[in-house]
Design a protein around this motif. Structure first.
Motif, PDB file in Angstrom:
ATOM      1  N   ARG A  65       7.816 -17.337 -25.045  1.00 33.99           N
ATOM      2  CA  ARG A  65       6.697 -17.558 -24.114  1.00 33.99           C
ATOM      3  C   ARG A  65       7.226 -17.867 -22.721  1.00 33.99           C
ATOM      4  O   ARG A  65       8.346 -18.363 -22.572  1.00 33.99           O
ATOM      5  N   ASP A  66       6.416 -17.594 -21.710  1.00 32.84           N
ATOM      6  CA  ASP A  66       6.882 -17.845 -20.338  1.00 32.84           C
ATOM      7  C   ASP A  66       6.491 -19.224 -19.821  1.00 32.84           C
ATOM      8  O   ASP A  66       6.758 -19.542 -18.665  1.00 32.84           O
ATOM      9  N   LEU A 110       8.280 -15.109 -30.671  1.00 28.14           N
ATOM     10  CA  LEU A 110       8.444 -14.481 -29.358  1.00 28.14           C
ATOM     11  C   LEU A 110       8.675 -15.543 -28.297  1.00 28.14           C
ATOM     12  O   LEU A 110       8.267 -16.695 -28.449  1.00 28.14           O
ATOM     13  N   PRO A 165      10.831 -13.748 -21.426  1.00 28.22           N
ATOM     14  CA  PRO A 165       9.463 -13.904 -21.924  1.00 28.22           C
ATOM     15  C   PRO A 165       8.905 -12.579 -22.447  1.00 28.22           C
ATOM     16  O   PRO A 165       9.116 -11.528 -21.840  1.00 28.22           O
ATOM     17  N   GLY A 166       8.234 -12.651 -23.556  1.00 30.51           N
ATOM     18  CA  GLY A 166       7.668 -11.463 -24.187  1.00 30.51           C
ATOM     19  C   GLY A 166       8.614 -10.820 -25.190  1.00 30.51           C
ATOM     20  O   GLY A 166       8.189 -10.006 -26.000  1.00 30.51           O
ATOM     21  N   GLU A 167       9.898 -11.187 -25.127  1.00 31.68           N
ATOM     22  CA  GLU A 167      10.859 -10.596 -26.071  1.00 31.68           C
ATOM     23  C   GLU A 167      10.837 -11.326 -27.424  1.00 31.68           C
ATOM     24  O   GLU A 167      10.434 -12.473 -27.518  1.00 31.68           O
ATOM     25  N   THR A 207       0.753  -7.938 -29.033  1.00 27.58           N
ATOM     26  CA  THR A 207       1.654  -8.759 -28.211  1.00 27.58           C
ATOM     27  C   THR A 207       2.034  -8.111 -26.876  1.00 27.58           C
ATOM     28  O   THR A 207       2.542  -8.797 -25.993  1.00 27.58           O
ATOM     29  N   LYS A 208       1.785  -6.822 -26.744  1.00 28.46           N
ATOM     30  CA  LYS A 208       2.249  -6.071 -25.563  1.00 28.46           C
ATOM     31  C   LYS A 208       1.702  -6.660 -24.258  1.00 28.46           C
ATOM     32  O   LYS A 208       0.507  -6.919 -24.125  1.00 28.46           O
ATOM     33  N   GLY A 209       2.620  -6.864 -23.316  1.00 22.32           N
ATOM     34  CA  GLY A 209       2.221  -7.345 -21.998  1.00 22.32           C
ATOM     35  C   GLY A 209       1.788  -8.804 -21.962  1.00 22.32           C
ATOM     36  O   GLY A 209       1.289  -9.280 -20.958  1.00 22.32           O
ATOM     37  N   ARG A 210       1.987  -9.512 -23.084  1.00 20.81           N
ATOM     38  CA  ARG A 210       1.575 -10.915 -23.144  1.00 20.81           C
ATOM     39  C   ARG A 210       2.810 -11.787 -23.066  1.00 20.81           C
ATOM     40  O   ARG A 210       3.838 -11.498 -23.667  1.00 20.81           O
ATOM     41  N   TYR A 211       2.708 -12.898 -22.350  1.00 17.43           N
ATOM     42  CA  TYR A 211       3.824 -13.830 -22.244  1.00 17.43           C
ATOM     43  C   TYR A 211       3.450 -15.212 -22.767  1.00 17.43           C
ATOM     44  O   TYR A 211       4.211 -16.154 -22.633  1.00 17.43           O
TER      45      TYR A 211
END
Lengths: 152, 83, 152, 83
Positions: free
Chosen positions: C38-39, C36, C87-89, A21-25
């Motif tokens: 999403r953006d 998570l 986003p990403g959190e 998931t790292k760096g993914r949005y």
């Protein structure tokens, strides 16, 4: 795209999940599964897992590709250990990242169902009393589970 | 062709792998299993229930009707129990 | 038995998973889910999640208890964050430990389906352009998913 | 009784919570929503589609036919969107 690994060493499921998931949005869902070694009420000293080197990795990679064709996935990692595994230790990891939870769960279940019946691994129990048990027999229920996905 | 054996098939035969040169009339995986079963007590024991034996040709699962001609590697093993 | 937590702070999914399985030799399966933020193709700056303090925890605890009645589970942890989430959190964690994978997956899916439709949380998008978006509308598909479990 | 409002119900009314003393003929959650809708433009806006409003009495989900007598806390809110 997905990663298939077969290894003797333990794995860090948390690091695998973060790597997916790292760096993914664009990821909204990460479904993970860890299979662990049970002690069967204290009788089991270890599981011994034999595998077919080369084919095991290739088969897992093939079924990951099948899952990626079937669902819109954003990342898949499957790790299967071999060798001697003690009660409480990790045996298998499946991590699936996707935009939505439905496909993440479905793909994770399909992958673990397939590992149980179609990937070339064989388990044998070593008892606490020193005996080497019989090879674990394939469970009809596992075969039925895998058949849900038709030909993966 | 190279044959690989796993789990109790390997144990009963007493070998991980060996080179095989089956006669020409051995055309399919099923034929090969039947032929191997005639090669001694250990093979007869390993293949006493041929219907439970699974096979892979060059690391791809195949059925008992699959032709073995051209394959470099055949693996014979019990039903898998991973996961 | 299971733990229900509602909090503003982020959570450590790995530590939660370890806590569910640590020192146990009867667990064969740990199914986890992380939701998570999403953006939405770069348009989203943050999700704002409002909740009903007190009822949110109680409702999650109630549905965990329902899952524990329905399946033989060996540990459940559910965490739902509130406040502003980028986003990403991570938003939500569901971890279910069981002897076998079938019940672990089924319970994890039931819990997340329920969180989507029955736990008192409401989401609103804050756009990158500074606009405060409308409240997220309930998805008919989420309601249908939750209905699979009948009355949890 | 204490009323709590969430999400756009809260925003449209312009309050997180308030004390309510509905008249005796307001017996159910549905009655209460209808009564609130008469209390001003902001309430009318919040409850313009009463069929989408969800309710909890003392932190337990209830339907619109639920009796409000004896409840200390009622919450009114839109469909939930957690997870």
């Amino acid at each position: 795209m997905g990663a298939a690994r077969v290894q003797r060493e333990d794995f860090d499921a948390a690091a695998e999940g973060r790597a997916l998931t790292k760096g993914r949005y664009d990821i909204g869902a990460l479904a993970s599964f860890i299979g662990l070694c049970r002690d069967e009420g204290g009788r089991l000293a270890a599981l011994e897992i034999e595998h077919y080197p080369g084919m095991a990795e290739a088969e897992i990679a093939r079924v990951i590709a099948a899952a990626e064709t079937r669902w819109p996935l954003l990342g898949v990692t499957v790790i299967h250990r071999h060798g001697a595994i003690k009660p409480g230790e990790q045996i298998v990891y499946v991590g699936v990242a996707a935009a939505h939870r439905g496909e993440a769960f479905a793909a994770a279940e399909m992958l673990i169902d397939y590992l149980k019946t179609g990937a070339p691994f064989w388990k044998r129990a070593r008892g606490r009393d020193g005996t080497v048990g019989d090879w674990v027999e394939a469970q009809a229920s596992d075969t039925a589970q895998a058949a849900r996905w038709t030909k993966p | 062709m190279k044959a690989l054996y796993f789990a109790w098939v390997r144990e009963r035969i007493g070998a991980n792998e060996e080179e095989l040169a089956p006669p020409a009339e051995v055309a399919t995986v099923g034929d090969l299993v039947a032929w191997l079963a005639t090669r001694g007590e250990n093979y007869a024991h390993a293949f006493e229930k041929p219907q439970v034996i699974r096979a892979a040709l060059d690391r791809v699962h195949v059925g008992r009707e699959a032709k073995i001609a051209g394959a470099r590697e055949i693996a014979l093993f019990p039903p898998m129990t991973g996961g």
